[in-house]
Motif scaffolding. Structure first.
Motif, PDB file in Angstrom:
ATOM      1  N   CYS A   1       0.834  -1.209   0.000  1.00 63.94           N
ATOM      2  CA  CYS A   1       0.000   0.000   0.000  1.00 63.94           C
ATOM      3  C   CYS A   1       0.866   1.254   0.000  1.00 63.94           C
ATOM      4  O   CYS A   1       0.608   2.192  -0.762  1.00 63.94           O
ATOM      5  N   GLY A   2       1.871   1.282   0.845  1.00 62.96           N
ATOM      6  CA  GLY A   2       2.729   2.457   0.941  1.00 62.96           C
ATOM      7  C   GLY A   2       3.523   2.721  -0.324  1.00 62.96           C
ATOM      8  O   GLY A   2       3.608   3.862  -0.795  1.00 62.96           O
ATOM      9  N   VAL A   3       4.093   1.674  -0.899  1.00 59.26           N
ATOM     10  CA  VAL A   3       4.895   1.825  -2.112  1.00 59.26           C
ATOM     11  C   VAL A   3       4.015   2.268  -3.282  1.00 59.26           C
ATOM     12  O   VAL A   3       4.350   3.213  -4.002  1.00 59.26           O
ATOM     13  N   PHE A   4       2.879   1.600  -3.452  1.00 57.95           N
ATOM     14  CA  PHE A   4       1.991   1.986  -4.540  1.00 57.95           C
ATOM     15  C   PHE A   4       1.502   3.416  -4.358  1.00 57.95           C
ATOM     16  O   PHE A   4       1.503   4.204  -5.305  1.00 57.95           O
ATOM     17  N   HIS A   5       1.087   3.754  -3.142  1.00 60.60           N
ATOM     18  CA  HIS A   5       0.549   5.089  -2.878  1.00 60.60           C
ATOM     19  C   HIS A   5       1.603   6.165  -3.158  1.00 60.60           C
ATOM     20  O   HIS A   5       1.297   7.204  -3.750  1.00 60.60           O
ATOM     21  N   GLY A   6       2.824   5.918  -2.747  1.00 61.31           N
ATOM     22  CA  GLY A   6       3.885   6.897  -2.963  1.00 61.31           C
ATOM     23  C   GLY A   6       4.254   7.069  -4.423  1.00 61.31           C
ATOM     24  O   GLY A   6       4.332   8.193  -4.937  1.00 61.31           O
ATOM     25  N   ILE A   7       4.477   5.961  -5.121  1.00 60.53           N
ATOM     26  CA  ILE A   7       4.909   6.038  -6.523  1.00 60.53           C
ATOM     27  C   ILE A   7       3.779   6.544  -7.412  1.00 60.53           C
ATOM     28  O   ILE A   7       3.981   7.420  -8.270  1.00 60.53           O
ATOM     29  N   ASN A   8       2.572   6.049  -7.188  1.00 61.85           N
ATOM     30  CA  ASN A   8       1.443   6.521  -7.986  1.00 61.85           C
ATOM     31  C   ASN A   8       1.123   7.978  -7.657  1.00 61.85           C
ATOM     32  O   ASN A   8       0.741   8.750  -8.538  1.00 61.85           O
ATOM     33  N   GLY A   9       1.292   8.363  -6.411  1.00 62.27           N
ATOM     34  CA  GLY A   9       1.081   9.758  -6.038  1.00 62.27           C
ATOM     35  C   GLY A   9       2.048  10.681  -6.743  1.00 62.27           C
ATOM     36  O   GLY A   9       1.673  11.769  -7.194  1.00 62.27           O
ATOM     37  N   PHE A  10       3.290  10.270  -6.853  1.00 63.82           N
ATOM     38  CA  PHE A  10       4.279  11.065  -7.587  1.00 63.82           C
ATOM     39  C   PHE A  10       3.885  11.176  -9.060  1.00 63.82           C
ATOM     40  O   PHE A  10       3.972  12.251  -9.658  1.00 63.82           O
ATOM     41  N   ARG A  11       3.388  10.076  -9.636  1.00 65.60           N
ATOM     42  CA  ARG A  11       2.931  10.088 -11.024  1.00 65.60           C
ATOM     43  C   ARG A  11       1.752  11.044 -11.187  1.00 65.60           C
ATOM     44  O   ARG A  11       1.706  11.839 -12.141  1.00 65.60           O
ATOM     45  N   ILE A  12       0.830  11.029 -10.259  1.00 71.29           N
ATOM     46  CA  ILE A  12      -0.333  11.924 -10.324  1.00 71.29           C
ATOM     47  C   ILE A  12       0.102  13.381 -10.196  1.00 71.29           C
ATOM     48  O   ILE A  12      -0.411  14.262 -10.895  1.00 71.29           O
ATOM     49  N   ILE A  13       1.059  13.652  -9.330  1.00 68.66           N
ATOM     50  CA  ILE A  13       1.577  15.017  -9.191  1.00 68.66           C
ATOM     51  C   ILE A  13       2.184  15.496 -10.505  1.00 68.66           C
ATOM     52  O   ILE A  13       1.958  16.638 -10.937  1.00 68.66           O
ATOM     53  N   LEU A  14       2.946  14.622 -11.162  1.00 69.59           N
ATOM     54  CA  LEU A  14       3.518  14.991 -12.465  1.00 69.59           C
ATOM     55  C   LEU A  14       2.418  15.342 -13.464  1.00 69.59           C
ATOM     56  O   LEU A  14       2.528  16.330 -14.200  1.00 69.59           O
ATOM     57  N   HIS A  15       1.348  14.556 -13.485  1.00 67.13           N
ATOM     58  CA  HIS A  15       0.237  14.834 -14.392  1.00 67.13           C
ATOM     59  C   HIS A  15      -0.445  16.157 -14.053  1.00 67.13           C
ATOM     60  O   HIS A  15      -0.816  16.914 -14.943  1.00 67.13           O
ATOM     61  N   GLU A  16      -0.630  16.422 -12.769  1.00 66.65           N
ATOM     62  CA  GLU A  16      -1.294  17.663 -12.353  1.00 66.65           C
ATOM     63  C   GLU A  16      -0.511  18.890 -12.787  1.00 66.65           C
ATOM     64  O   GLU A  16      -1.095  19.934 -13.080  1.00 66.65           O
ATOM     65  N   PHE A  17       0.812  18.798 -12.806  1.00 61.60           N
ATOM     66  CA  PHE A  17       1.636  19.914 -13.244  1.00 61.60           C
ATOM     67  C   PHE A  17       1.889  19.899 -14.753  1.00 61.60           C
ATOM     68  O   PHE A  17       2.612  20.741 -15.265  1.00 61.60           O
ATOM     69  N   GLY A  18       1.337  18.924 -15.444  1.00 61.09           N
ATOM     70  CA  GLY A  18       1.473  18.857 -16.891  1.00 61.09           C
ATOM     71  C   GLY A  18       2.818  18.347 -17.375  1.00 61.09           C
ATOM     72  O   GLY A  18       3.135  18.473 -18.554  1.00 61.09           O
TER      73      GLY A  18
END
Length: 124
Positions: free
Chosen positions: A73-90
């Motif tokens: 859960c922690g690894v997925f949440h962290g790595i996917n969260g970083f991916r989502i942040i990249l998308h949010e900033f374009g």
């Protein structure tokens, strides 16, 4: 869309599923944090006997599966969260699909390595 909409099977993209798992792992991590803080408050005796008995329980092989799932859960949440942040900033938006694949492979690799290390640290 309510919580029940998170589990709608039809007509959803892989990105929608990744975001649903992001939410679910966030909830699991929040519940774990609350349980962990409650657990720590039970260790307040002066002798240390409660601490030793609780530690003996939580480092046992029976608890290993919970630790492995928590790390997932922690690894997925962290790595996917970083991916989502990249998308949010374009950033790298045109590479969304490859970035999701890289994030999934990276999360799987980190989780497998961490699980391997935890298994051998418990005497496996």
């Amino acid at each position: 869309m309510g919580v029940s909409g998170w589990f709608k099977l039809g007509g959803r993209s892989i990105f929608s599923w990744a975001f649903t798992f992001q939410r679910l792992t966030g909830i699991v991590l929040l519940i774990y944090l609350c349980m962990h803080l409650t657990y720590l408050t039970t260790l307040l005796d002066k002798t240390g006997a409660t601490y030793e008995s609780m530690i003996a329980l939580t480092v046992s092989k029976q608890f290993l599966i919970f630790d492995v799932l928590l790390v997932l859960c922690g690894v997925f949440h962290g790595i996917n969260g970083f991916r989502i942040i990249l998308h949010e900033f374009g950033v790298a938006y045109e590479y969304r699909k490859p970035l999701l694949a890289v994030a999934a492979v990276l999360a799987l690799a980190v989780w497998l390595y961490a699980s391997y290390v935890m298994y051998y640290l418990t005497g496996g």
